[in-house]
Motif scaffolding. Sequence first.
Motif, short mmCIF file in Angstrom:
data_model
loop_
_atom_site.label_atom_id
_atom_site.label_comp_id
_atom_site.label_asym_id
_atom_site.label_seq_id
_atom_site.Cartn_x
_atom_site.Cartn_y
_atom_site.Cartn_z
N GLY A 1 0.79 -1.22 0.00
CA GLY A 1 0.00 0.00 0.00
C GLY A 1 0.83 1.28 0.00
O GLY A 1 0.28 2.37 0.00
N THR A 2 2.14 1.15 0.00
CA THR A 2 3.01 2.33 -0.06
C THR A 2 3.76 2.31 -1.38
O THR A 2 3.92 1.25 -1.99
N PRO A 3 4.23 3.45 -1.85
CA PRO A 3 4.99 3.47 -3.10
C PRO A 3 6.24 2.59 -2.99
O PRO A 3 6.93 2.60 -1.98
N LEU A 4 6.47 1.81 -4.02
CA LEU A 4 7.60 0.90 -4.01
C LEU A 4 8.81 1.48 -4.72
O LEU A 4 8.68 2.13 -5.75
N ALA A 5 9.96 1.21 -4.17
CA ALA A 5 11.20 1.55 -4.84
C ALA A 5 11.37 0.58 -6.01
O ALA A 5 10.77 -0.50 -6.04
N SER A 6 12.17 0.95 -6.97
CA SER A 6 12.40 0.13 -8.15
C SER A 6 12.90 -1.26 -7.78
O SER A 6 12.48 -2.26 -8.35
N ALA A 7 13.78 -1.36 -6.79
CA ALA A 7 14.34 -2.65 -6.38
C ALA A 7 13.25 -3.55 -5.80
O ALA A 7 13.22 -4.75 -6.06
N GLU A 8 12.34 -2.97 -5.00
CA GLU A 8 11.23 -3.76 -4.43
C GLU A 8 10.31 -4.27 -5.52
O GLU A 8 9.85 -5.40 -5.48
N PHE A 9 10.03 -3.43 -6.50
CA PHE A 9 9.16 -3.82 -7.60
C PHE A 9 9.78 -4.98 -8.38
O PHE A 9 9.11 -5.95 -8.72
N LYS A 10 11.08 -4.91 -8.64
CA LYS A 10 11.77 -6.00 -9.35
C LYS A 10 11.75 -7.28 -8.53
O LYS A 10 11.59 -8.37 -9.07
N LYS A 11 11.91 -7.15 -7.21
CA LYS A 11 11.87 -8.32 -6.34
C LYS A 11 10.48 -8.99 -6.38
O LYS A 11 10.37 -10.20 -6.44
N GLU A 12 9.43 -8.18 -6.39
CA GLU A 12 8.07 -8.72 -6.50
C GLU A 12 7.88 -9.45 -7.83
O GLU A 12 7.29 -10.52 -7.87
#
Length: 87
Positions: free
Chosen positions: A52-63
């Motif tokens: 529910g919070t904005p994701l950093a690019s690294a978190e998005f790639k991990k997902e």
Amino acid sequence: MWKECRHEYLKVVKIAGYSGRICEFEFVTYLIKNAVALEKILIDPRHQIVNGTPLASAEFKKEQTSRLHAKRQLEAEVPPTIELVIL
């Protein structure tokens, strides 16, 4: 490994924070084998603290990587009687 124990009333399971580790995969396959009434497995690779919070690019790639792992690991394991949903 997990102790064999039948779960007769468990119908829906949501696994939050799934990343594709062996222990997570083994737990889901345990549920498939032992939850005899299981109808649906929801796999949510999102880390629940940042949900529910904005994701950093690294978190998005991990997902994205976690979703791919879930798809590759679980699609062949889940029988057609159980709906697999990867969020």
